[in-house]
Motif scaffolding. Structure first.
Motif, mmCIF file in Angstrom:
data_model
loop_
_atom_site.group_PDB
_atom_site.id
_atom_site.type_symbol
_atom_site.label_atom_id
_atom_site.label_comp_id
_atom_site.label_asym_id
_atom_site.label_seq_id
_atom_site.Cartn_x
_atom_site.Cartn_y
_atom_site.Cartn_z
ATOM 1 N N MET A 115 0.793 -1.213 0.000
ATOM 2 C CA MET A 115 0.000 0.000 0.000
ATOM 3 C C MET A 115 0.832 1.274 0.000
ATOM 4 S SD MET A 115 -2.958 -1.035 2.660
ATOM 5 C CE MET A 115 -3.599 0.625 2.482
ATOM 6 N N GLU B 69 -14.822 -2.892 2.219
ATOM 7 C CA GLU B 69 -14.691 -2.656 0.781
ATOM 8 C C GLU B 69 -13.591 -1.630 0.509
ATOM 9 O OE1 GLU B 69 -18.033 -0.767 -0.942
ATOM 10 O OE2 GLU B 69 -17.439 -1.190 -3.016
ATOM 11 N N ARG B 70 -13.589 -0.567 1.308
ATOM 12 C CA ARG B 70 -12.580 0.475 1.139
ATOM 13 C C ARG B 70 -11.174 -0.076 1.366
ATOM 14 N NH1 ARG B 70 -10.950 2.928 5.088
ATOM 15 N NH2 ARG B 70 -12.860 2.549 6.279
ATOM 16 N N ASP B 71 -11.065 -1.032 2.277
ATOM 17 C CA ASP B 71 -9.759 -1.624 2.567
ATOM 18 C C ASP B 71 -9.395 -2.739 1.591
ATOM 19 O OD1 ASP B 71 -9.468 0.111 4.649
ATOM 20 O OD2 ASP B 71 -10.114 -1.307 6.176
ATOM 21 N N GLY B 72 -10.269 -2.985 0.636
ATOM 22 C CA GLY B 72 -9.952 -3.981 -0.386
ATOM 23 C C GLY B 72 -10.088 -5.420 0.070
ATOM 24 N N HIS B 75 -15.536 -7.457 -1.999
ATOM 25 C CA HIS B 75 -15.970 -6.884 -3.267
ATOM 26 C C HIS B 75 -17.475 -6.723 -3.257
ATOM 27 C CE1 HIS B 75 -16.255 -6.026 -7.493
ATOM 28 N NE2 HIS B 75 -17.065 -7.052 -7.672
ATOM 29 N N THR B 91 -12.412 -10.579 -1.543
ATOM 30 C CA THR B 91 -11.401 -10.424 -2.582
ATOM 31 C C THR B 91 -10.293 -11.434 -2.290
ATOM 32 O OG1 THR B 91 -10.190 -8.809 -1.257
ATOM 33 C CG2 THR B 91 -11.870 -7.963 -2.771
ATOM 34 N N LEU B 93 -7.356 -10.750 -1.498
ATOM 35 C CA LEU B 93 -6.725 -10.240 -0.284
ATOM 36 C C LEU B 93 -7.509 -10.628 0.960
ATOM 37 C CD1 LEU B 93 -4.462 -8.521 0.925
ATOM 38 C CD2 LEU B 93 -5.957 -6.524 0.708
#
Lengths: 116, 116
Positions: A115, B69-72, B75, B91, B93
């Motif tokens: 990141m 979601e913001r942190d990936g 999804h 995701t 991740l």
DNA sequence: CAGGATCCAATGCGATACTG
DNA sequence: CAGTATCGCATTGGATCCTG
């Protein structure tokens, strides 16, 4: 409990979520893990911890240590001297937790790199 | 960073404490891990999650999902139909995190047994 | 169905002052 | 040195109402 085998899989049985919460309720506060990591190096005294755990207030260090002690993760040893000397150390249980946390640390480190 | 080797040891370098805090700041709240575990089984819709994650309010489910979601980690897929259909899934991740969390789950389970 | 907006209660935490 | 006690603020989270 029905599935205790392959926890390596990404797909886990649902009830386990509650289990995680038990742990997070114990060490998911602002300072516990930080303190545990410090004690993982070697036993520490109160003031020493206060200097090392950056930003922690004296009150929160006390509260955190009391909580960890009550949960059996750390040991508190009082030396009957003046001025008072108190040493905190990880219990065997606390050490197992620290070991368990290692992969999470690793994951976090990897994430940080990505990141940047 | 100076020590990146044997994370299997109980003794870890101190700066790592901050790393853990990064992760805990992301998933250390009241519901995130719970939701991640559910999504680990299969993709879920909003209302479905609300039923499965026991006790979560609609607001907190929204907040939690947005954060993840913001942190990936998850999804969000919207199907343009009426009534609206939105599916959440991990995701890659997010799946790595779930895998990483497995030992912690195991640790918690063991602890629960001992304390019965 | 999947939320957004608002209000309110509980808790977490920091700052400060005091003590054996 | 190693705390305890009190206060007040900030954050978290729940309840409720409203919408495309």
């Amino acid at each position: 409990m029905e599935a205790e085998g392959s926890l390596q899989q990404a797909v886990l049985p649902a009830p386990i979520g509650c289990r995680v919460r038990e742990v997070l309720d114990r060490v998911g506060d602002k300072w516990s893990v930080y303190v545990i990591c410090q004690l993982g190096e070697s036993p520490r005294r109160f003031t020493q911890l206060r200097k090392e755990v950056d930003g922690i207030s004296q009150r929160m260090l006390t509260v955190t240590l009391r909580g960890l002690e009550r949960d059996g993760l750390i040991h508190r040893q009082v030396f009957p001297v003046v001025p008072p000397r108190v040493e905190y150390s990880l219990t065997p249980l606390g050490r197992t937790l620290l070991c368990t946390l290692a992969p999470v640390l690793d994951w976090a480190a990897t994430l940080s790199v990505r990141m940047s």
